[in-house]
Design a protein around this motif. Structure first.
Motif, PDB file in Angstrom:
ATOM      1  N   LEU A  85     -30.146 -47.113 -25.071  1.00  0.00           N
ATOM      2  CA  LEU A  85     -30.046 -46.776 -26.487  1.00  0.00           C
ATOM      3  C   LEU A  85     -31.426 -46.800 -27.135  1.00  0.00           C
ATOM      4  CD1 LEU A  85     -26.988 -48.901 -27.673  1.00  0.00           C
ATOM      5  CD2 LEU A  85     -27.084 -46.432 -27.385  1.00  0.00           C
ATOM      6  N   PRO A  86     -31.675 -45.867 -28.074  1.00  0.00           N
ATOM      7  CA  PRO A  86     -32.896 -45.953 -28.871  1.00  0.00           C
ATOM      8  C   PRO A  86     -32.929 -47.300 -29.603  1.00  0.00           C
ATOM      9  CG  PRO A  86     -31.777 -43.859 -29.261  1.00  0.00           C
ATOM     10  CD  PRO A  86     -30.858 -44.713 -28.426  1.00  0.00           C
ATOM     11  N   SER A  87     -34.114 -47.800 -29.917  1.00  0.00           N
ATOM     12  CA  SER A  87     -34.226 -49.134 -30.531  1.00  0.00           C
ATOM     13  C   SER A  87     -33.471 -49.216 -31.853  1.00  0.00           C
ATOM     14  CB  SER A  87     -35.688 -49.529 -30.706  1.00  0.00           C
ATOM     15  OG  SER A  87     -36.346 -48.603 -31.537  1.00  0.00           O
ATOM     16  N   ALA A  88     -33.486 -48.146 -32.656  1.00  0.00           N
ATOM     17  CA  ALA A  88     -32.751 -48.166 -33.924  1.00  0.00           C
ATOM     18  C   ALA A  88     -31.248 -48.304 -33.672  1.00  0.00           C
ATOM     19  CB  ALA A  88     -33.041 -46.903 -34.735  1.00  0.00           C
ATOM     20  N   ALA A  89     -30.769 -47.685 -32.591  1.00  0.00           N
ATOM     21  CA  ALA A  89     -29.345 -47.784 -32.252  1.00  0.00           C
ATOM     22  C   ALA A  89     -29.010 -49.198 -31.794  1.00  0.00           C
ATOM     23  CB  ALA A  89     -28.987 -46.765 -31.169  1.00  0.00           C
ATOM     24  N   GLN A  90     -29.920 -49.833 -31.050  1.00  0.00           N
ATOM     25  CA  GLN A  90     -29.699 -51.218 -30.630  1.00  0.00           C
ATOM     26  C   GLN A  90     -29.629 -52.135 -31.847  1.00  0.00           C
ATOM     27  OE1 GLN A  90     -32.878 -52.007 -27.843  1.00  0.00           O
ATOM     28  NE2 GLN A  90     -32.016 -50.628 -26.304  1.00  0.00           N
ATOM     29  N   GLU A  91     -30.487 -51.863 -32.836  1.00  0.00           N
ATOM     30  CA  GLU A  91     -30.484 -52.639 -34.079  1.00  0.00           C
ATOM     31  C   GLU A  91     -29.145 -52.471 -34.812  1.00  0.00           C
ATOM     32  OE1 GLU A  91     -32.516 -52.390 -38.478  1.00  0.00           O
ATOM     33  OE2 GLU A  91     -33.630 -51.503 -36.818  1.00  0.00           O
ATOM     34  N   ALA A  92     -28.673 -51.225 -34.895  1.00  0.00           N
ATOM     35  CA  ALA A  92     -27.394 -50.948 -35.561  1.00  0.00           C
ATOM     36  C   ALA A  92     -26.254 -51.658 -34.832  1.00  0.00           C
ATOM     37  CB  ALA A  92     -27.139 -49.438 -35.606  1.00  0.00           C
ATOM     38  N   LEU A  93     -26.265 -51.557 -33.518  1.00  0.00           N
ATOM     39  CA  LEU A  93     -25.208 -52.167 -32.713  1.00  0.00           C
ATOM     40  C   LEU A  93     -25.170 -53.674 -32.949  1.00  0.00           C
ATOM     41  CD1 LEU A  93     -23.076 -51.267 -30.729  1.00  0.00           C
ATOM     42  CD2 LEU A  93     -24.722 -51.588 -28.880  1.00  0.00           C
ATOM     43  N   ALA A 116     -21.054 -58.351 -37.754  1.00  0.00           N
ATOM     44  CA  ALA A 116     -20.139 -58.286 -38.900  1.00  0.00           C
ATOM     45  C   ALA A 116     -18.732 -58.589 -38.390  1.00  0.00           C
ATOM     46  CB  ALA A 116     -20.207 -56.905 -39.537  1.00  0.00           C
ATOM     47  N   GLY A 117     -18.157 -59.676 -38.872  1.00  0.00           N
ATOM     48  CA  GLY A 117     -16.896 -60.130 -38.313  1.00  0.00           C
ATOM     49  C   GLY A 117     -15.667 -59.347 -38.750  1.00  0.00           C
ATOM     50  N   SER A 118     -15.672 -58.859 -39.973  1.00  0.00           N
ATOM     51  CA  SER A 118     -14.464 -58.206 -40.490  1.00  0.00           C
ATOM     52  C   SER A 118     -14.744 -56.753 -40.852  1.00  0.00           C
ATOM     53  CB  SER A 118     -13.996 -58.942 -41.750  1.00  0.00           C
ATOM     54  OG  SER A 118     -14.969 -58.764 -42.782  1.00  0.00           O
ATOM     55  N   TRP A 119     -13.662 -56.004 -41.072  1.00  0.00           N
ATOM     56  CA  TRP A 119     -13.823 -54.613 -41.490  1.00  0.00           C
ATOM     57  C   TRP A 119     -14.545 -54.547 -42.833  1.00  0.00           C
ATOM     58  CZ3 TRP A 119     -15.035 -49.973 -41.153  1.00  0.00           C
ATOM     59  CH2 TRP A 119     -14.776 -49.054 -42.168  1.00  0.00           C
ATOM     60  N   GLU A 120     -14.256 -55.494 -43.739  1.00  0.00           N
ATOM     61  CA  GLU A 120     -14.915 -55.489 -45.052  1.00  0.00           C
ATOM     62  C   GLU A 120     -16.425 -55.632 -44.891  1.00  0.00           C
ATOM     63  OE1 GLU A 120     -12.182 -57.400 -44.395  1.00  0.00           O
ATOM     64  OE2 GLU A 120     -10.763 -56.202 -45.570  1.00  0.00           O
ATOM     65  N   GLN A 173     -27.038 -33.733 -25.583  1.00  0.00           N
ATOM     66  CA  GLN A 173     -25.799 -33.098 -25.129  1.00  0.00           C
ATOM     67  C   GLN A 173     -24.817 -34.123 -24.574  1.00  0.00           C
ATOM     68  OE1 GLN A 173     -25.472 -29.900 -25.930  1.00  0.00           O
ATOM     69  NE2 GLN A 173     -27.612 -29.873 -26.579  1.00  0.00           N
ATOM     70  N   THR A 174     -25.305 -35.308 -24.188  1.00  0.00           N
ATOM     71  CA  THR A 174     -24.437 -36.281 -23.524  1.00  0.00           C
ATOM     72  C   THR A 174     -23.970 -37.415 -24.440  1.00  0.00           C
ATOM     73  OG1 THR A 174     -26.284 -37.644 -22.782  1.00  0.00           O
ATOM     74  CG2 THR A 174     -25.617 -35.840 -21.322  1.00  0.00           C
ATOM     75  N   VAL A 175     -24.379 -37.402 -25.699  1.00  0.00           N
ATOM     76  CA  VAL A 175     -23.972 -38.475 -26.613  1.00  0.00           C
ATOM     77  C   VAL A 175     -22.447 -38.445 -26.787  1.00  0.00           C
ATOM     78  CG1 VAL A 175     -24.056 -39.276 -29.023  1.00  0.00           C
ATOM     79  CG2 VAL A 175     -26.161 -38.572 -27.857  1.00  0.00           C
ATOM     80  N   ASP A 176     -21.827 -39.597 -26.613  1.00  0.00           N
ATOM     81  CA  ASP A 176     -20.381 -39.740 -26.764  1.00  0.00           C
ATOM     82  C   ASP A 176     -20.107 -40.383 -28.124  1.00  0.00           C
ATOM     83  OD1 ASP A 176     -17.711 -40.601 -26.770  1.00  0.00           O
ATOM     84  OD2 ASP A 176     -17.710 -40.946 -24.607  1.00  0.00           O
ATOM     85  N   LEU A 177     -19.733 -39.540 -29.076  1.00  0.00           N
ATOM     86  CA  LEU A 177     -19.525 -39.982 -30.449  1.00  0.00           C
ATOM     87  C   LEU A 177     -18.440 -41.052 -30.549  1.00  0.00           C
ATOM     88  CD1 LEU A 177     -20.665 -39.052 -33.224  1.00  0.00           C
ATOM     89  CD2 LEU A 177     -18.621 -37.664 -33.459  1.00  0.00           C
ATOM     90  N   ALA A 178     -17.311 -40.804 -29.921  1.00  0.00           N
ATOM     91  CA  ALA A 178     -16.191 -41.751 -30.004  1.00  0.00           C
ATOM     92  C   ALA A 178     -16.592 -43.102 -29.416  1.00  0.00           C
ATOM     93  CB  ALA A 178     -14.975 -41.190 -29.269  1.00  0.00           C
ATOM     94  N   ASP A 179     -17.303 -43.082 -28.305  1.00  0.00           N
ATOM     95  CA  ASP A 179     -17.739 -44.310 -27.661  1.00  0.00           C
ATOM     96  C   ASP A 179     -18.723 -45.069 -28.553  1.00  0.00           C
ATOM     97  OD1 ASP A 179     -17.991 -46.111 -25.305  1.00  0.00           O
ATOM     98  OD2 ASP A 179     -20.072 -45.420 -25.401  1.00  0.00           O
ATOM     99  N   TRP A 180     -19.650 -44.335 -29.191  1.00  0.00           N
ATOM    100  CA  TRP A 180     -20.638 -44.975 -30.065  1.00  0.00           C
ATOM    101  C   TRP A 180     -19.957 -45.685 -31.240  1.00  0.00           C
ATOM    102  CZ3 TRP A 180     -24.765 -47.449 -30.648  1.00  0.00           C
ATOM    103  CH2 TRP A 180     -25.476 -47.506 -31.849  1.00  0.00           C
ATOM    104  N   PHE A 181     -19.031 -45.004 -31.906  1.00  0.00           N
ATOM    105  CA  PHE A 181     -18.348 -45.629 -33.044  1.00  0.00           C
ATOM    106  C   PHE A 181     -17.421 -46.761 -32.595  1.00  0.00           C
ATOM    107  CE2 PHE A 181     -20.013 -41.923 -35.224  1.00  0.00           C
ATOM    108  CZ  PHE A 181     -20.526 -42.531 -36.350  1.00  0.00           C
ATOM    109  N   ALA A 182     -16.889 -46.661 -31.376  1.00  0.00           N
ATOM    110  CA  ALA A 182     -16.089 -47.761 -30.837  1.00  0.00           C
ATOM    111  C   ALA A 182     -16.972 -48.989 -30.603  1.00  0.00           C
ATOM    112  CB  ALA A 182     -15.412 -47.327 -29.533  1.00  0.00           C
ATOM    113  N   GLN A 183     -18.165 -48.780 -30.047  1.00  0.00           N
ATOM    114  CA  GLN A 183     -19.096 -49.900 -29.818  1.00  0.00           C
ATOM    115  C   GLN A 183     -19.464 -50.583 -31.137  1.00  0.00           C
ATOM    116  OE1 GLN A 183     -22.570 -49.281 -27.221  1.00  0.00           O
ATOM    117  NE2 GLN A 183     -21.593 -47.402 -26.537  1.00  0.00           N
ATOM    118  N   LEU A 184     -19.595 -49.790 -32.197  1.00  0.00           N
ATOM    119  CA  LEU A 184     -19.949 -50.330 -33.513  1.00  0.00           C
ATOM    120  C   LEU A 184     -18.770 -51.033 -34.187  1.00  0.00           C
ATOM    121  CD1 LEU A 184     -21.977 -47.289 -34.892  1.00  0.00           C
ATOM    122  CD2 LEU A 184     -22.924 -49.521 -34.259  1.00  0.00           C
ATOM    123  N   GLY A 185     -17.573 -50.850 -33.627  1.00  0.00           N
ATOM    124  CA  GLY A 185     -16.387 -51.438 -34.235  1.00  0.00           C
ATOM    125  C   GLY A 185     -15.874 -50.611 -35.406  1.00  0.00           C
TER     126      GLY A 185
END
Length: 138
Positions: free
Chosen positions: A3-11, A17-21, A97-109
């Motif tokens: 992952l790019p460093s900014a993506a690691q930071e986001a992850l 963040a414990g809750s959806w709120e 071309q290989t970025v998996d959008l669904a997987d990325w948002f799943a990793q982020l919760g």
């Protein structure tokens, strides 16, 4: 693929963040970080179609590494765009071309909170990025 460093930071931030709120608040904060687009960049040619909200995407490529800027008229979408940009900025055309959008948002919760229309809109943004990458590399 690493992952790019900014993506690691986001992850890291979103996994803490414990809750959806908390994640929703974080998403809004990330959306505030987006660099504003110039009025000239909010043109019809930069608009991404397939989003319920208005989304504009600006792309630049340097040495086959992509840098995208984007914004939306919707706060939540700006947040989602911000975390999408952390995932794709700095990638080359083939990595894009290989970025998996669904997987990325799943990793982020964030996957469960993406409505079908938001998910389709973000897919349209990623598709537009890929088209731009293909048109400039081919």
């Amino acid at each position: 693929m690493s992952l790019p460093s900014a993506a690691q930071e986001a992850l890291a931030a979103f996994q803490q963040a414990g809750s959806w709120e908390q994640r929703a608040r974080l998403l809004m904060q990330w959306g505030e970080r987006l660099a504003p687009l110039l009025d000239a960049e909010r043109s019809e040619s930069q608009r991404v179609h397939g989003c319920e909200s208005q989304v504009w995407l600006v792309a630049e490529v340097q040495d086959d590494h992509w840098q995208f800027r984007a914004t939306s008229d919707a706060r939540l979408i700006r947040g989602l765009l911000a975390v999408l940009l952390t995932r794709v900025n700095g990638l080359n055309s083939s990595e894009l071309q290989t970025v998996d959008l669904a997987d990325w948002f799943a990793q982020l919760g964030l996957a469960r909170q993406l409505s079908p229309s938001r998910s389709n809109g973000l897919s349209a943004v990623l598709q537009r990025m890929r088209e731009l990458a293909l048109s400039r590399s081919g």
